[in-house]
Design a protein around this motif. Structure first.
Motif, PDB file in Angstrom:
ATOM      1  N   ARG A  56       0.820  -1.319  -0.453  1.00 17.31           N
ATOM      2  CA  ARG A  56       0.412   0.124  -0.434  1.00 17.31           C
ATOM      3  C   ARG A  56       1.186   1.349   0.144  1.00 17.31           C
ATOM      4  O   ARG A  56       2.045   1.235   0.710  1.00 17.31           O
ATOM      5  N   SER A  57       0.506   2.329  -1.215  1.00 14.66           N
ATOM      6  CA  SER A  57       1.501   3.363  -0.624  1.00 14.66           C
ATOM      7  C   SER A  57       0.546   4.504  -0.810  1.00 14.66           C
ATOM      8  O   SER A  57      -0.744   3.681  -1.578  1.00 14.66           O
ATOM      9  N   ARG A  58       0.888   6.038  -0.633  1.00  9.39           N
ATOM     10  CA  ARG A  58      -0.037   6.614  -0.775  1.00  9.39           C
ATOM     11  C   ARG A  58       0.850   8.165  -0.934  1.00  9.39           C
ATOM     12  O   ARG A  58       1.957   8.010  -0.363  1.00  9.39           O
ATOM     13  N   SER A  59       0.739   8.750  -1.626  1.00 14.23           N
ATOM     14  CA  SER A  59       1.303   9.945  -1.741  1.00 14.23           C
ATOM     15  C   SER A  59       0.642  11.531  -1.637  1.00 14.23           C
ATOM     16  O   SER A  59      -0.685  11.441  -1.912  1.00 14.23           O
ATOM     17  N   PHE A  60       0.858  11.981  -1.156  1.00 16.50           N
ATOM     18  CA  PHE A  60       0.052  13.575  -0.553  1.00 16.50           C
ATOM     19  C   PHE A  60       1.342  14.263  -1.417  1.00 16.50           C
ATOM     20  O   PHE A  60       2.844  14.336  -1.289  1.00 16.50           O
ATOM     21  N   ASP A  61       0.338  15.479  -2.254  1.00 16.22           N
ATOM     22  CA  ASP A  61       1.364  16.439  -3.078  1.00 16.22           C
ATOM     23  C   ASP A  61       0.664  17.619  -2.115  1.00 16.22           C
ATOM     24  O   ASP A  61      -0.394  17.881  -2.508  1.00 16.22           O
ATOM     25  N   GLY A  62       1.036  18.366  -2.381  1.00 15.95           N
ATOM     26  CA  GLY A  62       0.811  19.911  -1.792  1.00 15.95           C
ATOM     27  C   GLY A  62       1.287  21.031  -1.552  1.00 15.95           C
ATOM     28  O   GLY A  62       2.704  21.012  -2.720  1.00 15.95           O
ATOM     29  N   ALA A  63       0.985  22.469  -1.461  1.00 15.58           N
ATOM     30  CA  ALA A  63       1.765  23.337  -1.864  1.00 15.58           C
ATOM     31  C   ALA A  63       1.424  24.823  -0.250  1.00 15.58           C
ATOM     32  O   ALA A  63       0.374  24.697   0.200  1.00 15.58           O
ATOM     33  N   ASP A  64       2.409  25.401   0.200  1.00 13.37           N
ATOM     34  CA  ASP A  64       2.172  26.083   1.402  1.00 13.37           C
ATOM     35  C   ASP A  64       3.308  27.382   1.031  1.00 13.37           C
ATOM     36  O   ASP A  64       4.587  27.314   0.854  1.00 13.37           O
ATOM     37  N   GLY A  65       2.466  28.186   0.653  1.00 12.08           N
ATOM     38  CA  GLY A  65       3.256  29.616   0.033  1.00 12.08           C
ATOM     39  C   GLY A  65       3.821  28.781  -1.643  1.00 12.08           C
ATOM     40  O   GLY A  65       3.457  28.647  -2.476  1.00 12.08           O
ATOM     41  N   ALA A  66       5.330  29.321  -1.746  1.00 11.70           N
ATOM     42  CA  ALA A  66       5.856  29.541  -2.053  1.00 11.70           C
ATOM     43  C   ALA A  66       6.656  27.851  -2.110  1.00 11.70           C
ATOM     44  O   ALA A  66       7.579  27.773  -3.425  1.00 11.70           O
ATOM     45  N   PHE A  67       6.042  26.911  -1.702  1.00 13.23           N
ATOM     46  CA  PHE A  67       7.269  25.803  -1.025  1.00 13.23           C
ATOM     47  C   PHE A  67       6.072  24.789  -2.182  1.00 13.23           C
ATOM     48  O   PHE A  67       5.269  24.276  -1.025  1.00 13.23           O
ATOM     49  N   ALA A  68       6.836  23.486  -2.951  1.00 10.92           N
ATOM     50  CA  ALA A  68       5.943  22.652  -3.331  1.00 10.92           C
ATOM     51  C   ALA A  68       6.273  20.996  -2.483  1.00 10.92           C
ATOM     52  O   ALA A  68       7.889  21.327  -2.185  1.00 10.92           O
ATOM     53  N   VAL A  69       4.848  21.164  -1.988  1.00  8.40           N
ATOM     54  CA  VAL A  69       6.020  19.889  -0.791  1.00  8.40           C
ATOM     55  C   VAL A  69       5.047  18.065  -1.607  1.00  8.40           C
ATOM     56  O   VAL A  69       4.426  18.031  -2.121  1.00  8.40           O
ATOM     57  N   ARG A  70       6.210  17.587  -1.596  1.00  8.91           N
ATOM     58  CA  ARG A  70       5.776  15.627  -2.015  1.00  8.91           C
ATOM     59  C   ARG A  70       5.773  15.071  -0.414  1.00  8.91           C
ATOM     60  O   ARG A  70       7.374  15.227  -0.291  1.00  8.91           O
ATOM     61  N   THR A  71       4.749  14.308  -0.602  1.00 11.67           N
ATOM     62  CA  THR A  71       5.368  13.313   0.682  1.00 11.67           C
ATOM     63  C   THR A  71       5.040  11.727  -0.095  1.00 11.67           C
ATOM     64  O   THR A  71       3.923  11.609  -0.185  1.00 11.67           O
TER      65      THR A  71
END
Length: 109
Positions: A56-71
């Motif tokens: 099982r895998s899970r990916s999160f893409d997000g943005a926090d202001g000018a920063f892109a976040v991937r987990t």
């Protein structure tokens, strides 16, 4: 009260996220055991082992202001099994059993 990032004329946009989920599975196994009869008492042992490919895998893409976040998070189970003992009392049309055991598994993260 202001946060450290809350300055006049400067505001961060709200954090946005996207979550994806995937899963897969395939497996097979074996079980072995034996019961002994001691008159009205019954005792036995049983073991099973299942080999499988469950992930099982899970990916999160997000943005926090000018920063892109991937987990990326994931886990994998390759096998599991159990060893059980049992004792009982044989009666006409009734067999109460006491069962106890240990379960085990290999899990990778």
């Amino acid at each position: 009260m202001r946060s450290a990032l809350d300055f006049p004329g400067f505001r961060l946009p709200p954090c946005t996220t996207h979550a994806g989920l995937s899963a897969s599975a395939l497996g097979g196994g074996a079980q072995v055991g034996y019961l002994w009869d001691f008159g009205s008492m019954v005792a036995g042992i049983e073991a099973d082992l299942t080999a499988l490919d469950v992930g099982r895998s899970r990916s999160f893409d997000g943005a926090d202001g000018a920063f892109a976040v991937r987990t990326d998070l994931g886990s994998q189970m390759n096998w599991f099994g159990a060893v059980k003992g049992r004792m009982g009392l044989s009666m006409p049309s009734f067999l109460p059993l006491f069962i106890g055991g240990l379960a085990y598994a290999q899990i990778e993260r």
